[in-house]
Design an enzyme around this catalytic site. Structure first.
Site, mmCIF file in Angstrom:
data_model
loop_
_atom_site.group_PDB
_atom_site.id
_atom_site.type_symbol
_atom_site.label_atom_id
_atom_site.label_comp_id
_atom_site.label_asym_id
_atom_site.label_seq_id
_atom_site.Cartn_x
_atom_site.Cartn_y
_atom_site.Cartn_z
ATOM 1 N N ALA A 212 0.847 -1.191 0.000
ATOM 2 C CA ALA A 212 0.000 0.000 0.000
ATOM 3 C C ALA A 212 0.883 1.242 0.000
ATOM 4 O O ALA A 212 2.010 1.212 0.512
ATOM 5 C CB ALA A 212 -0.897 -0.003 1.233
ATOM 6 N N GLY B 60 0.572 -5.007 1.063
ATOM 7 C CA GLY B 60 -0.659 -5.085 0.265
ATOM 8 C C GLY B 60 -0.431 -5.739 -1.092
ATOM 9 O O GLY B 60 -1.347 -6.322 -1.666
ATOM 10 N N GLU C 138 -0.640 -9.320 -0.406
ATOM 11 C CA GLU C 138 -2.064 -9.603 -0.154
ATOM 12 C C GLU C 138 -2.858 -9.609 -1.462
ATOM 13 O O GLU C 138 -3.774 -10.412 -1.641
ATOM 14 C CB GLU C 138 -2.624 -8.577 0.834
ATOM 15 C CG GLU C 138 -2.037 -8.770 2.234
ATOM 16 C CD GLU C 138 -2.327 -7.619 3.181
ATOM 17 O OE1 GLU C 138 -2.173 -6.437 2.772
ATOM 18 O OE2 GLU C 138 -2.718 -7.878 4.331
ATOM 19 N N GLU D 35 4.764 -4.928 7.222
ATOM 20 C CA GLU D 35 4.013 -3.851 7.891
ATOM 21 C C GLU D 35 4.495 -3.589 9.308
ATOM 22 O O GLU D 35 4.453 -2.457 9.793
ATOM 23 C CB GLU D 35 2.508 -4.192 7.921
ATOM 24 C CG GLU D 35 1.801 -4.109 6.572
ATOM 25 C CD GLU D 35 1.824 -5.406 5.781
ATOM 26 O OE1 GLU D 35 2.668 -6.281 6.064
ATOM 27 O OE2 GLU D 35 0.985 -5.537 4.866
HETATM 28 N N1 CO8 Z 1 4.582 3.166 -0.638
HETATM 29 C C1 CO8 Z 1 5.026 4.312 -1.186
HETATM 30 N N2 CO8 Z 1 6.210 4.426 -1.802
HETATM 31 C C2 CO8 Z 1 6.997 3.334 -1.866
HETATM 32 C C3 CO8 Z 1 6.625 2.109 -1.317
HETATM 33 C C4 CO8 Z 1 5.325 2.040 -0.683
HETATM 34 N N3 CO8 Z 1 4.861 0.911 -0.171
HETATM 35 N N4 CO8 Z 1 7.603 1.212 -1.524
HETATM 36 C C5 CO8 Z 1 8.588 1.863 -2.187
HETATM 37 N N5 CO8 Z 1 8.225 3.143 -2.389
HETATM 38 C C6 CO8 Z 1 8.992 4.176 -3.085
HETATM 39 C C7 CO8 Z 1 10.183 4.656 -2.261
HETATM 40 O O1 CO8 Z 1 9.789 5.632 -1.327
HETATM 41 C C8 CO8 Z 1 11.092 5.200 -3.332
HETATM 42 O O2 CO8 Z 1 10.628 6.473 -3.725
HETATM 43 P P1 CO8 Z 1 11.702 7.670 -3.974
HETATM 44 O O3 CO8 Z 1 12.513 7.210 -5.168
HETATM 45 O O4 CO8 Z 1 10.844 8.849 -4.267
HETATM 46 O O5 CO8 Z 1 12.534 7.764 -2.740
HETATM 47 C C9 CO8 Z 1 10.843 4.260 -4.517
HETATM 48 O O6 CO8 Z 1 9.578 3.620 -4.242
HETATM 49 C C10 CO8 Z 1 11.893 3.179 -4.639
HETATM 50 O O7 CO8 Z 1 12.008 2.536 -3.400
HETATM 51 P P2 CO8 Z 1 13.423 2.365 -2.643
HETATM 52 O O8 CO8 Z 1 14.357 3.478 -2.999
HETATM 53 O O9 CO8 Z 1 13.142 2.182 -1.187
HETATM 54 O O10 CO8 Z 1 13.936 1.027 -3.317
HETATM 55 P P3 CO8 Z 1 14.866 -0.107 -2.671
HETATM 56 O O11 CO8 Z 1 15.176 -1.043 -3.769
HETATM 57 O O12 CO8 Z 1 15.987 0.502 -1.914
HETATM 58 O O13 CO8 Z 1 13.917 -0.854 -1.589
HETATM 59 C C11 CO8 Z 1 11.892 -1.903 -0.819
HETATM 60 C C12 CO8 Z 1 12.801 -1.534 -2.023
HETATM 61 C C13 CO8 Z 1 12.605 -2.901 0.091
HETATM 62 C C14 CO8 Z 1 10.646 -2.534 -1.401
HETATM 63 C C15 CO8 Z 1 11.569 -0.615 -0.029
HETATM 64 O O14 CO8 Z 1 11.100 0.393 -0.943
HETATM 65 C C16 CO8 Z 1 10.489 -0.799 1.004
HETATM 66 O O15 CO8 Z 1 10.780 -1.308 2.077
HETATM 67 N N6 CO8 Z 1 9.231 -0.387 0.693
HETATM 68 C C17 CO8 Z 1 8.136 -0.438 1.626
HETATM 69 C C18 CO8 Z 1 7.619 -1.860 1.761
HETATM 70 C C19 CO8 Z 1 6.502 -1.894 2.783
HETATM 71 O O16 CO8 Z 1 6.668 -1.568 3.942
HETATM 72 N N7 CO8 Z 1 5.320 -2.323 2.312
HETATM 73 C C20 CO8 Z 1 4.137 -2.422 3.155
HETATM 74 C C21 CO8 Z 1 3.319 -1.158 3.054
HETATM 75 S S1 CO8 Z 1 1.959 -1.131 4.163
HETATM 76 C C22 CO8 Z 1 0.811 -2.152 3.434
HETATM 77 O O17 CO8 Z 1 0.998 -2.661 2.348
HETATM 78 C C23 CO8 Z 1 -0.471 -2.402 4.180
HETATM 79 C C24 CO8 Z 1 -1.515 -3.017 3.273
HETATM 80 C C25 CO8 Z 1 -2.869 -3.153 3.924
HETATM 81 C C26 CO8 Z 1 -3.605 -1.846 3.991
HETATM 82 C C27 CO8 Z 1 -5.089 -1.974 4.196
HETATM 83 C C28 CO8 Z 1 -5.735 -0.575 4.194
HETATM 84 C C29 CO8 Z 1 -7.242 -0.555 4.283
#
Ligand code: CO8
Length: 258
Positions: free
Chosen positions: A65, A109, A112, A132
């Site tokens: 998400a 997500g 999921e 998460e």
């Molecule tokens: N949301 C928003 N932006 C994201 C996300 C995300 N989930 N994941 C990556 N990005 C963005 C980064 O901020 C970055 O943006 P920018 O270039 O502007 O800085 C770009 O994508 C590239 O990411 P990274 O530079 O971090 O790339 P890496 O290769 O270094 O790392 C990872 C990749 C490991 C995937 C890392 O980006 C990461 O940890 N991302 C977050 C993963 C995460 O925590 N996901 C869970 C999110 S919460 C969720 O999914 C809950 C779902 C249920 C919700 C129900 C609601 C009703």
């Protein structure tokens, strides 16, 4: 309306949906989820489409998400503006098979979403996880329920409590994904699988999907009764008559979807 977050196309009887927010690793925003829900519902209604493939890019199926969109949310705003779950629910009601073709990050997500599909086919680079916990929440779109059913309670607990990822081979060994393909081939393999499913009689395909999904809802005896009812109803279809006649006459069946 022009699509901004997904790309929709067709390949014969296969509907293709590509998640398309590459700059944020296909993070699931509200707008993306609405477009995705609209697209799968439209494909479900379109008689020319018989199987759906959802994919992202080689680098990411989806990193989850959109954290940026959630960071200032409150419980009330999450309930009122429940964009993830509401649109996941639309996916759950699709009657045609959906294949998730997963490469790279498949997290939160995104994981999921893949688990909401009927089959997950992965590239060798796929990484699955529910991270998460590391941002102060828990999975909120089915991860705590579907992951243990897919890989067992102990390993699911470990992944959800630590936020660690598992690779494609472990996901395959544990039954989360049905098969792993080289990264340059995974999407083609998913399309080939979709074409094969699309070539089968549509009503039987629909009932088979429905019956298998009941395994998560019903005790065994009720599930067996449910399967029997669907099995018996299929004997009222033209496709059952055609399929069996074609077998006996040693020819290729022609399905009518009736
Ligand atoms: N949301 C928003 N932006 C994201 C996300 C995300 N989930 N994941 C990556 N990005 C963005 C980064 O901020 C970055 O943006 P920018 O270039 O502007 O800085 C770009 O994508 C590239 O990411 P990274 O530079 O971090 O790339 P890496 O290769 O270094 O790392 C990872 C990749 C490991 C995937 C890392 O980006 C990461 O940890 N991302 C977050 C993963 C995460 O925590 N996901 C869970 C999110 S919460 C969720 O999914 C809950 C779902 C249920 C919700 C129900 C609601 C009703």
């Amino acid at each position: 309306m022009a699509l901004e977050n997904i790309v929709v196309s067709t390949d014969g009887a296969v509907g293709l949906i590509q998640l398309n927010r590459p700059k944020v690793l296909n993070a699931l925003s509200g707008a993306l989820m609405i477009e995705l829900g609209d697209a799968v519902e439209a494909m479900d209604k379109d008689a020319s489409i018989r199987c759906i493939v959802i994919h992202g890019s080689e680098r990411a199926f989806s990193a989850g998400a959109d954290i940026d969109q959630m960071k200032t949310a409150t419980p009330v705003s999450m309930i009122e503006n429940n964009w993830i779950n509401r649109n996941f629910d639309r996916l759950r009601h699709v009657t045609k098979p959906i294949i998730a073709a997963v490469s790279g990050y498949c997290l939160g997500g995104g994981c999921e979403l893949a688990m909401s599909c009927d089959i997950i086919l992965a590239s060798e680079t796929a990484q699955f996880g529910q991270p998460e916990i590391s941002i102060g929440i828990i999975p909120g779109a089915g991860g705590t329920q579907r992951l243990p059913r897919a890989i067992g309670k102990s390993r699911a607990m470990e992944l959800v409590l630590t936020g660690k990822f598992i690779g494609a081979r472990e996901a395959e060994a544990r039954g989360l994904v049905s098969r792993v393909a080289p990264v340059e081939l995974y999407l083609e393999e998913a399309k080939t699988l979709a074409r094969e499913i699309a070539s089968k009689p549509p009503v039987a395909v629909r009932f088979a999907k429905e019956a298998i999904n009941k395994v998560y809802e019903l005790p065994l005896t009720e599930g067996l009764d449910y399967e029997s009812r669907l099995f018996h109803v299929l004997f009222s279809t033209e496709d059952q008559k055609e399929g069996m006649a074609a077998f006996v006459e040693k020819r290729k069946p022609e399905w009518k979807g009736k």
